[in-house]
Design an enzyme around this catalytic site. Structure first.
Site, PDB file in Angstrom:
ATOM      1  CG  HIS A 160      -1.789  -1.418   1.489  1.00  0.00           C
ATOM      2  ND1 HIS A 160      -2.891  -1.410   0.643  1.00  0.00           N
ATOM      3  CD2 HIS A 160      -1.694  -2.334   2.205  1.00  0.00           C
ATOM      4  CE1 HIS A 160      -3.349  -2.540   1.003  1.00  0.00           C
ATOM      5  NE2 HIS A 160      -2.890  -3.102   2.192  1.00  0.00           N
TER       6      HIS A 160
HETATM    7  O1  RIB Z   1      -5.077  -0.484   4.549  1.00  0.00           O
HETATM    8  C1  RIB Z   1      -3.790  -0.251   4.478  1.00  0.00           C
HETATM    9  C2  RIB Z   1      -3.109   0.993   5.361  1.00  0.00           C
HETATM   10  O2  RIB Z   1      -3.188   0.588   6.920  1.00  0.00           O
HETATM   11  C3  RIB Z   1      -1.576   0.868   5.182  1.00  0.00           C
HETATM   12  O3  RIB Z   1      -1.201   2.204   5.466  1.00  0.00           O
HETATM   13  C4  RIB Z   1      -0.880   0.071   6.138  1.00  0.00           C
HETATM   14  O4  RIB Z   1       0.199   0.384   6.689  1.00  0.00           O
HETATM   15  C5  RIB Z   1      -2.014   0.416   7.283  1.00  0.00           C
HETATM   16  O5  RIB Z   1      -1.681   1.703   7.879  1.00  0.00           O
END
Ligand code: RIB
Ligand code: CA
Length: 314
Positions: free
Chosen positions: A243
């Site tokens: 992500h």
């Molecule tokens: O849903 C994914 C996000 O939530 C990313 O930023 C992961 O690190 C968590 O913070």
């Protein structure tokens, strides 16, 4: 090369946050003015510690790391140790940091930095719940017109949610903060699950990190080995979505992404859909178009960029 682009990274490391921070520190296009830690994946005491561990892994003990909000604005903190491990950075064994934590509170750092630098020059990259950013906006509303842009990992619409059927983790943890940030009138690019779910840490990509002759590459591989297992089991895929580095990559090469300027609103009332990011993709309402929502990524080019840059680190 033109003058480096000043950025601040607000984060809750988290293995994917760690890779995003490493990508930023490996990229001379940026001047990282500071890293502000927030409670999210794991409690604040661990996110700030992890941020410093990552800076030292990158050989950047000069980076200023600040500790911020210990909990969301209204709701109780929800963490994600099941994904990130009890340390929040399970996988590699990284030494405790020697570099100090800054004594100034992260929210004060955000306010002071945006008020003292020329308006419209600093980009705020957010990788976790938006608590620090919302608190800064409440503390000093004038920063809203001084922030160049916010590039945020968060939300999900066509892909639904990852922590509930309707909400993505960063928004779910602090939906009230997200609403404040989304309604602040700041140029906003939102990188949701709809994009990040296309960026999978496949076995061949992880092996590219493991094979690097430096320390950072194998450390990233160990982070991803641990981090991806939860989503591989959930989604039945080869690798899990990576992500947070998408935020940094969007700044480096926006042409790898596509998106659309639309309205994004946050559910803050219903427990059933708490934290949902309601995206008016087809423009059926008159709600203001407050965010460029990114919906696709050239995943192969993204990983090529990431691998190329991580290879340049110590
Ligand atoms: O849903 C994914 C996000 O939530 C990313 O930023 C992961 O690190 C968590 O913070
Ligand atoms: Ca994160």
């Amino acid at each position: 090369m033109s003058k480096p682009h000043p950025i601040i990274i607000d984060t809750d490391p988290g293995q994917d946050d760690a890779v995003a921070i490493l990508l930023a520190l490996a990229s001379p296009e940026f001047e990282v003015l500071g890293i502000t830690a927030v409670a999210g994946n794991v409690p604040l005491a661990l996110t700030e510690l992890n941020a410093r561990k990552i800076c030292e892994l990158a050989g950047r003990s000069d980076i200023k790391v600040y500790s911020g909000a210990i909990r969301p604005m209204v709701r109780s903190l929800v963490t994600a140790e099941e994904v990130h491990g009890k340390t929040g950075l399970d996988g590699p064994v990284l030494p405790d940091p020697v570099m100090p934590l800054q004594t100034q509170h992260a929210v004060d750092f955000l306010v002071d930095t945006f008020m003292s630098h020329p308006a419209g020059t600093i980009t705020l990259c957010t990788l976790g719940p938006l608590t620090n950013v919302a608190l800064a906006l409440v503390r000093e509303p004038r920063i809203a017109s001084r922030i160049k842009q916010i590039v945020a990992m968060g939300g999900g619409y066509f892909e639904q949610g990852n922590v509930t059927p309707s909400a993505e983790f960063n928004i779910y943890v602090d939906p009230h903060a997200a609403r404040i940030v989304f309604e602040a009138g700041i140029p906003l690019t939102l990188i949701p699950l709809d994009c990040t779910h296309q960026a999978l840490t496949t076995a061949s990509r992880v092996e590219a990190f493991r094979a690097m002759p430096n320390a950072s590459g194998p450390a990233v591989a160990a982070m991803l080995d641990f981090f991806e297992r939860f989503d591989e089991n959930k989604y039945g895929t080869d690798g899990g979505p990576l992500h947070d580095p998408c935020v940094i990559a969007w700044l480096l090469k926006p042409s790898l992404f596509t998106g659309r300027l639309v309205n994004v609103s946050v559910e803050c009332e219903s427990e059933l859909t708490m934290g949902a990011t309601v995206v008016d993709w087809w423009g059926v309402t008159k709600r203001p178009r407050n965010a460029t929502v990114v919906r696709s990524i050239d995943a192969e080019a993204f990983f090529n960029l990431l691998i190329d840059r991580i290879a340049k680190l110590p």
